[in-house]
Design a protein around this motif. Structure first.
Motif, PDB file in Angstrom:
ATOM      1  N   LEU A   1      -6.833  10.358   6.218  1.00 56.54           N
ATOM      2  CA  LEU A   1      -5.622  11.089   5.840  1.00 56.54           C
ATOM      3  C   LEU A   1      -5.049  10.525   4.545  1.00 56.54           C
ATOM      4  O   LEU A   1      -4.965   9.307   4.366  1.00 56.54           O
ATOM      5  CB  LEU A   1      -4.577  10.981   6.950  1.00 56.54           C
ATOM      6  CG  LEU A   1      -3.453  12.009   6.902  1.00 56.54           C
ATOM      7  CD1 LEU A   1      -3.977  13.400   7.238  1.00 56.54           C
ATOM      8  CD2 LEU A   1      -2.356  11.625   7.868  1.00 56.54           C
ATOM      9  N   VAL A   2      -4.660  11.404   3.628  1.00 57.39           N
ATOM     10  CA  VAL A   2      -4.078  10.996   2.352  1.00 57.39           C
ATOM     11  C   VAL A   2      -2.581  11.250   2.337  1.00 57.39           C
ATOM     12  O   VAL A   2      -1.784  10.404   1.924  1.00 57.39           O
ATOM     13  CB  VAL A   2      -4.737  11.744   1.184  1.00 57.39           C
ATOM     14  CG1 VAL A   2      -3.985  11.506  -0.126  1.00 57.39           C
ATOM     15  CG2 VAL A   2      -6.179  11.322   1.040  1.00 57.39           C
TER      16      VAL A   2
ATOM     17  N   GLN B   1       0.803  -1.208   0.000  1.00 56.82           N
ATOM     18  CA  GLN B   1       0.000   0.000   0.000  1.00 56.82           C
ATOM     19  C   GLN B   1       0.842   1.268   0.000  1.00 56.82           C
ATOM     20  O   GLN B   1       0.458   2.275  -0.567  1.00 56.82           O
ATOM     21  CB  GLN B   1      -0.902  -0.006   1.236  1.00 56.82           C
ATOM     22  CG  GLN B   1      -1.986   1.048   1.228  1.00 56.82           C
ATOM     23  CD  GLN B   1      -2.868   0.928   2.453  1.00 56.82           C
ATOM     24  OE1 GLN B   1      -2.381   1.060   3.569  1.00 56.82           O
ATOM     25  NE2 GLN B   1      -4.153   0.663   2.259  1.00 56.82           N
ATOM     26  N   GLN B   2       2.022   1.228   0.634  1.00 60.91           N
ATOM     27  CA  GLN B   2       2.849   2.428   0.732  1.00 60.91           C
ATOM     28  C   GLN B   2       4.316   2.083   0.526  1.00 60.91           C
ATOM     29  O   GLN B   2       4.776   1.003   0.928  1.00 60.91           O
ATOM     30  CB  GLN B   2       2.685   3.094   2.100  1.00 60.91           C
ATOM     31  CG  GLN B   2       1.293   3.634   2.347  1.00 60.91           C
ATOM     32  CD  GLN B   2       1.220   4.395   3.642  1.00 60.91           C
ATOM     33  OE1 GLN B   2       1.822   5.465   3.762  1.00 60.91           O
ATOM     34  NE2 GLN B   2       0.497   3.868   4.606  1.00 60.91           N
ATOM     35  N   LEU B   3       5.021   2.999  -0.072  1.00 65.23           N
ATOM     36  CA  LEU B   3       6.467   2.917  -0.230  1.00 65.23           C
ATOM     37  C   LEU B   3       7.036   4.308  -0.061  1.00 65.23           C
ATOM     38  O   LEU B   3       6.485   5.280  -0.575  1.00 65.23           O
ATOM     39  CB  LEU B   3       6.828   2.367  -1.606  1.00 65.23           C
ATOM     40  CG  LEU B   3       8.317   2.409  -2.008  1.00 65.23           C
ATOM     41  CD1 LEU B   3       8.640   1.232  -2.902  1.00 65.23           C
ATOM     42  CD2 LEU B   3       8.683   3.705  -2.739  1.00 65.23           C
TER      43      LEU B   3
ATOM     44  N   TYR C   1      13.354  10.304  11.922  1.00 64.45           N
ATOM     45  CA  TYR C   1      12.134   9.981  12.646  1.00 64.45           C
ATOM     46  C   TYR C   1      11.036   9.693  11.615  1.00 64.45           C
ATOM     47  O   TYR C   1      10.895  10.426  10.630  1.00 64.45           O
ATOM     48  CB  TYR C   1      11.682  11.153  13.523  1.00 64.45           C
ATOM     49  CG  TYR C   1      12.571  11.431  14.700  1.00 64.45           C
ATOM     50  CD1 TYR C   1      12.395  10.758  15.904  1.00 64.45           C
ATOM     51  CD2 TYR C   1      13.595  12.370  14.613  1.00 64.45           C
ATOM     52  CE1 TYR C   1      13.220  11.007  16.999  1.00 64.45           C
ATOM     53  CE2 TYR C   1      14.421  12.629  15.703  1.00 64.45           C
ATOM     54  CZ  TYR C   1      14.226  11.938  16.878  1.00 64.45           C
ATOM     55  OH  TYR C   1      15.047  12.183  17.958  1.00 64.45           O
ATOM     56  N   LEU C   2      10.269   8.662  11.823  1.00 61.17           N
ATOM     57  CA  LEU C   2       9.146   8.335  10.952  1.00 61.17           C
ATOM     58  C   LEU C   2       7.864   8.586  11.730  1.00 61.17           C
ATOM     59  O   LEU C   2       7.607   7.932  12.745  1.00 61.17           O
ATOM     60  CB  LEU C   2       9.208   6.881  10.502  1.00 61.17           C
ATOM     61  CG  LEU C   2      10.486   6.448   9.768  1.00 61.17           C
ATOM     62  CD1 LEU C   2      10.396   4.988   9.375  1.00 61.17           C
ATOM     63  CD2 LEU C   2      10.727   7.308   8.546  1.00 61.17           C
ATOM     64  N   LEU C   3       7.086   9.566  11.289  1.00 61.95           N
ATOM     65  CA  LEU C   3       5.823   9.885  11.941  1.00 61.95           C
ATOM     66  C   LEU C   3       4.704   9.163  11.209  1.00 61.95           C
ATOM     67  O   LEU C   3       4.475   9.397  10.018  1.00 61.95           O
ATOM     68  CB  LEU C   3       5.590  11.401  11.930  1.00 61.95           C
ATOM     69  CG  LEU C   3       4.356  11.867  12.702  1.00 61.95           C
ATOM     70  CD1 LEU C   3       4.564  11.693  14.199  1.00 61.95           C
ATOM     71  CD2 LEU C   3       4.043  13.324  12.377  1.00 61.95           C
ATOM     72  N   PHE C   4       4.026   8.269  11.908  1.00 58.69           N
ATOM     73  CA  PHE C   4       2.921   7.503  11.346  1.00 58.69           C
ATOM     74  C   PHE C   4       1.609   8.156  11.794  1.00 58.69           C
ATOM     75  O   PHE C   4       1.401   8.366  13.001  1.00 58.69           O
ATOM     76  CB  PHE C   4       2.941   6.058  11.837  1.00 58.69           C
ATOM     77  CG  PHE C   4       4.176   5.291  11.442  1.00 58.69           C
ATOM     78  CD1 PHE C   4       4.159   4.456  10.342  1.00 58.69           C
ATOM     79  CD2 PHE C   4       5.350   5.407  12.177  1.00 58.69           C
ATOM     80  CE1 PHE C   4       5.284   3.733   9.982  1.00 58.69           C
ATOM     81  CE2 PHE C   4       6.479   4.694  11.824  1.00 58.69           C
ATOM     82  CZ  PHE C   4       6.444   3.858  10.710  1.00 58.69           C
ATOM     83  N   ILE C   5       0.739   8.485  10.834  1.00 64.55           N
ATOM     84  CA  ILE C   5      -0.565   9.053  11.160  1.00 64.55           C
ATOM     85  C   ILE C   5      -1.622   8.076  10.668  1.00 64.55           C
ATOM     86  O   ILE C   5      -1.608   7.674   9.499  1.00 64.55           O
ATOM     87  CB  ILE C   5      -0.759  10.442  10.546  1.00 64.55           C
ATOM     88  CG1 ILE C   5       0.391  11.358  10.971  1.00 64.55           C
ATOM     89  CG2 ILE C   5      -2.091  11.039  10.971  1.00 64.55           C
ATOM     90  CD1 ILE C   5       0.357  12.730  10.362  1.00 64.55           C
ATOM     91  N   SER C   6      -2.510   7.675  11.550  1.00 64.67           N
ATOM     92  CA  SER C   6      -3.450   6.596  11.251  1.00 64.67           C
ATOM     93  C   SER C   6      -4.763   7.118  10.689  1.00 64.67           C
ATOM     94  O   SER C   6      -5.021   8.328  10.657  1.00 64.67           O
ATOM     95  CB  SER C   6      -3.726   5.782  12.513  1.00 64.67           C
ATOM     96  OG  SER C   6      -4.583   6.492  13.388  1.00 64.67           O
TER      97      SER C   6
ATOM     98  N   GLU D   1      -5.703   1.790  10.889  1.00 57.87           N
ATOM     99  CA  GLU D   1      -4.628   1.537   9.932  1.00 57.87           C
ATOM    100  C   GLU D   1      -3.832   2.802   9.674  1.00 57.87           C
ATOM    101  O   GLU D   1      -4.334   3.917   9.821  1.00 57.87           O
ATOM    102  CB  GLU D   1      -5.196   1.011   8.602  1.00 57.87           C
ATOM    103  CG  GLU D   1      -6.112   1.981   7.894  1.00 57.87           C
ATOM    104  CD  GLU D   1      -6.628   1.435   6.572  1.00 57.87           C
ATOM    105  OE1 GLU D   1      -7.118   2.246   5.771  1.00 57.87           O
ATOM    106  OE2 GLU D   1      -6.535   0.221   6.342  1.00 57.87           O
ATOM    107  N   ILE D   2      -2.549   2.626   9.339  1.00 56.46           N
ATOM    108  CA  ILE D   2      -1.673   3.763   9.055  1.00 56.46           C
ATOM    109  C   ILE D   2      -1.956   4.243   7.640  1.00 56.46           C
ATOM    110  O   ILE D   2      -1.893   3.472   6.675  1.00 56.46           O
ATOM    111  CB  ILE D   2      -0.193   3.357   9.205  1.00 56.46           C
ATOM    112  CG1 ILE D   2       0.089   2.882  10.636  1.00 56.46           C
ATOM    113  CG2 ILE D   2       0.718   4.530   8.848  1.00 56.46           C
ATOM    114  CD1 ILE D   2      -0.198   3.896  11.723  1.00 56.46           C
ATOM    115  N   THR D   3      -2.256   5.551   7.514  1.00 52.75           N
ATOM    116  CA  THR D   3      -2.602   6.099   6.200  1.00 52.75           C
ATOM    117  C   THR D   3      -1.584   7.098   5.669  1.00 52.75           C
ATOM    118  O   THR D   3      -1.602   7.409   4.480  1.00 52.75           O
ATOM    119  CB  THR D   3      -3.975   6.791   6.262  1.00 52.75           C
ATOM    120  OG1 THR D   3      -3.946   7.791   7.290  1.00 52.75           O
ATOM    121  CG2 THR D   3      -5.070   5.786   6.589  1.00 52.75           C
ATOM    122  N   ALA D   4      -0.704   7.607   6.527  1.00 57.35           N
ATOM    123  CA  ALA D   4       0.314   8.557   6.057  1.00 57.35           C
ATOM    124  C   ALA D   4       1.559   8.438   6.922  1.00 57.35           C
ATOM    125  O   ALA D   4       1.468   8.185   8.128  1.00 57.35           O
ATOM    126  CB  ALA D   4      -0.220   9.984   6.083  1.00 57.35           C
TER     127      ALA D   4
END
Length: 823
Positions: free
Chosen positions: A648-649, A545-547, A555-560, A596-599
């Motif tokens: 979130l897109v 779904q994401q790459l 730092y990786l910020l995950f927004i669900s 689920e993580i969306t961004a």
């Protein structure tokens, strides 16, 4: 238990065990394992030195077989195993074990590599020059002698020890229930501290530390931090962090090599090199291509040749955390004081040494005074005889025998028996006028010496002055420069990040929540229109779904989908092979079952000068400072409040004054000022960014860069590059302009990213195929152009993601944030 009379006495076994164990423990503590605070020696070392003194093995004498020395000590004073005696003798001769060796060895006495010494029948030894100072004035009744083990001989209970041996050579030993581990020190520094103490007995430990900077190991090295030293000197216990000393050399090939020239104290060099080799073999230390031990008689030289591209600081941190090149020395200043163990601070160690020397100098002076008075008494008798030589000769000639002559002399001149004996023993050659003058001069000198010694013994300050003068002379004679460097700052804790090389990683997230990272180097470039290669092995009903591309230290910020924010370091994501499925994101983040993580956005640090600009499916945008997310970590906090049916897109990193481009799936694009979106709190909903038509959704959100262009890709693999300059800024909330006109063959816009001509991008499909290609293979086009096929896909496969691979020149430009400081 049976009494002396033969009767059996009933006693509880616990009392017998307690008594026997305590007796054993005290025997070990007092007679074997702990040093005496006065001379810093254990009984075995003291007896060996005394045996060498008795054998006449002074520094200017020839050496004798070590077996002879240990045999004498064992037979006369120390009835224990000869191996333990020889080990003690060997250690006193090793310049890597003692800061100031007390024994001078000839032959193989072992090495820092852990090589054992030759057998005692092959090696020879004698006292070193400074070792002689341990026994100086031993023949002047300066210390008490006690019976040996069978009471057939006498041995010293302590040595005079002109040098502060316990401080300058340290000691180690394990007793029953206690242990000592005292580091060596520099003689000059210790001597200065002793002089300062004599001048001011009320001196504080902090003031003494102005002279004694810290331990001084024979193998050098570097001590980090003053707290451990201060604790050891104030309480008698402390922990020192010691590192080996190294230099960085550049080889002819341009690669670097790390050369260690000093290692921590008591570290076996061969064991160290073997350990490094094992860690390199097991890939726990990365970046070393060759390891050599080039040590010789000129010193230690351990060479670690680095691979091309290896980061020296990271290799060093790996060495310090995985090998004893960074070690902890636990100081325990435990010594025997009046026969009882006591943990001593620096001032106490100096105090007890000065007290010991005060007693030695006092007893030495008393002995010398007694001998001087005896000599003066004899000289006075001889002078009387010379002044009346004719009468003396006549008395002796007239006497029938020697006893009669002595009696007549005593009666005539009022002499003592000793004076009369000296007169009758006097040779005729002493009757010359020159000899008479010598006797008178010696008498005058002896009387002056007597006067000095009497004054000395009557004045404790004068005795302390002698101690001060003698320790100063010893420091001048045997002192040398400090070998161990002391760095005041505490060594910083080595972070796991310091052990991981900064590099670009491909982060893959599947629809079912599996995540992994793969090095960009595992991918190869392909031409436009290539079929790609499998990048992951997924379940039948799963798809990627994401790459995106991130540095390992980002730092990786995950927004669900619920608007919650979490963050991880990229290096915390498990690395896996291209074929592996990866780890489920729920094992890394505390997300709910239907969340689920969306961004995802990556950045180097939390700040109030950088912002996360978020865009939702319905065109809502929101701006939040990155510092607001510092407490998110894996438990998560609210990042944005979403309306029902919205999600979130995209989320991008901005500077607060950027321009952004919002692009919809139907091909509309709005260029707007980021400043039109005010900064909000984490829980805010946001404001409208792009007004969407019915059934349209937001596909991408980009930060505008006039020197770059947009690369757009559709569901079916078509794409094009479009310049930002083709679009004029509009107000927030408008519909924008056309950027792409989708049709059935191309499909809707699925992703857009900002690129340069020299960039490479990664495209991935829902079936797990990837393609890595150069941006230059996709030409610039107008707003309405259909584009070219970027990747060939077979239905029902669809393009689901695309991201840019950061070029090396960009990494070097941000090196301060990517390369860790050397800890």
């Amino acid at each position: 238990m049976m009494s002396e009379s033969g009767n059996i006495i009933q006693i509880p076994i616990e009392e017998e065990v307690k008594t026997s164990y305590l007796n054993y423990a005290m025997s070990v503590i007092v007679s074997r394992a702990l040093p005496d605070v006065r001379d810093g020696l254990k009984p075995v070392h003291r007896r060996l030195l005394f045996a060498m003194e008795e054998l006449g093995l002074r520094n200017n004498a020839p050496t004798k077989k070590s077996a002879r020395i240990t045999g004498d000590a064992m037979g006369k004073y120390h009835p224990h195993g000869d191996l333990s005696l020889y080990d003690a003798l060997v250690r006193m001769a090793q310049d890597f074990s003692l800061r100031y060796p007390l024994v001078q060895g000839q032959g193989n006495f072992g090495s820092i590599d852990g090589d054992p010494p030759a057998a005692s029948r092959y090696t020879e030894a004698k006292l070193s020059k400074i070792g002689e100072e341990m026994l100086a004035d031993l023949d002047k009744e300066t210390v008490d002698f006690v019976p040996n083990y069978d009471e057939s001989l006498k041995e010293p209970s302590v040595l005079p020890s002109a040098i502060p041996n316990l401080l300058i050579n340290g000691s180690s030993g394990i007793a029953v229930g206690m242990a000592t581990n005292m580091p060596p020190h520099n003689l000059r520094e210790v001597a200065q501290a002793i002089e300062a103490y004599i001048e001011n007995p009320d001196i504080s430990i902090d003031d003494l530390m102005n002279y004694v900077k810290g331990p001084d190991f024979p193998t050098g090295g570097i001590i980090y931090g003053m707290q451990g030293i201060r604790d050891a000197y104030a309480t008698g216990r402390g922990r020192l962090t010691v590192r080996g000393r190294f230099i960085i050399e550049t080889m002819k090939s341009g690669r670097e090599q790390i050369v260690f020239t000093e290692i921590p104290y008591a570290l076996n060099k061969t064991t160290l090199v073997t350990r490094i080799a094992e860690l390199v073999r097991d890939k726990q230390i990365d970046g070393i291509s060759d390891l050599r031990d080039e040590s010789d008689r000129d010193g230690i030289r351990i060479v670690l040749e680095l691979k091309k591209g290896a980061i020296t600081k990271i290799v060093l941190n790996q060495l310090f955390i995985h090998t004893p090149l960074q070690s902890t020395f636990g100081v325990i200043n435990l010594a025997l004081v009046n026969g009882a163990p006591k943990c001593l601070n620096l001032k106490e160690l100096i105090t007890y040494y000065v007290q010991h020397r005060f007693e030695v100098v006092t007893r030495r002076s008393q002995y010398e005074l007694k001998k001087a008075e005896e000599r003066a008494h004899i000289l006075r008798g001889l002078v009387i005889a010379l002044q009346n030589i004719d009468e003396v000769v006549a008395i002796i000639k007239a006497s029938r025998n020697v006893d009669t002559a002595k009696t007549n002399l005593r009666e005539r001149f009022g002499l003592s028996d000793a004076q009369a004996q000296a007169i009758v023993d006097m040779r005729l050659g002493r009757l010359t006028s020159l000899e008479t003058e010598k006797l008178l001069a010696e008498l005058k000198e002896t009387e002056a010496r007597i006067e000095y010694l009497r004054a000395l013994l009557a004045d404790s300050a004068a005795i302390h002055a002698v101690i001060k003068k003698e320790i100063h002379e010893l420091a001048e004679k045997y002192g040398d420069e400090r070998r161990t460097e002391i760095v005041p700052n505490q060594v910083e804790q080595i972070n796991i990040e310091d052990l991981i090389k900064p590099e670009e990683m491909v982060i893959l997230i599947s629809n079912k929540g599996f995540i992994k990272r793969i090095s960009v180097n595992q991918y190869r470039s392909q031409g436009r229109g290539g079929k790609g290669s499998n990048s992951t092995s997924l379940l039948e009903d799963d798809f990627l779904q994401q790459l995106f591309i991130a540095n390992t230290h980002d730092y990786l910020l995950f927004i669900s989908s619920w608007g919650k924010a979490y963050w991880l370091k990229a290096l915390e994501i498990p690395e896996a092979s291209r074929q592996a499925r990866g780890s489920h994101i729920r094992s890394l983040l505390a997300i709910s079952q239907d969340e689920e993580i969306t961004a995802v956005v990556d950045f180097s640090d939390f700040s109030d000068k950088q912002y996360i600009l978020m865009g939702t499916l319905k065109g809502v945008v929101k701006k939040v400072a990155t510092k607001e997310f510092a407490n998110a970590k894996t438990r998560g906090i609210i990042g944005i409040s979403l309306d029902d049916g919205d999600r979130l897109v995209s989320a991008i990193l901005t500077g607060g004054t950027d321009e952004v481009m919002l692009i919809s799936r139907k091909g509309l694009a709005l260029r707007m000022q980021e400043s039109q979106v005010r900064q909000m709190g984490r829980t805010a909903r946001g404001v409208r960014g792009l007004t969407l038509q019915e059934e349209d959704e937001l596909a991408a959100m980009l930060r505008v860069d006039s020197e770059e262009s947009m690369l757009i890709i559709t569901q079916n693999g078509y794409g094009k590059r479009v310049k930002y300059d083709l679009f004029t800024p509009h107000s927030r909330g408008t519909r924008g302009q056309i950027i792409y006109e989708p049709d059935e063959s191309s499909g809707e816009v699925i992703k857009a990213i900002t690129v340069r001509e020299e960039d490479e991008v990664m495209v991935i499909t829902s079936m797990g195929k990837t393609i890595k290609l150069n941006v230059s293979a996709v030409r610039q086009m107008g707003k309405a152009a259909r584009g070219v096929r970027i990747v060939n896909i077979d239905p029902p496969d669809l393009v689901i993601g695309m991201d840019k691979i950061v070029q090396q020149v960009e990494l070097e430009g941000s090196a301060p944030n990517l390369v860790p400081e050397l800890k």
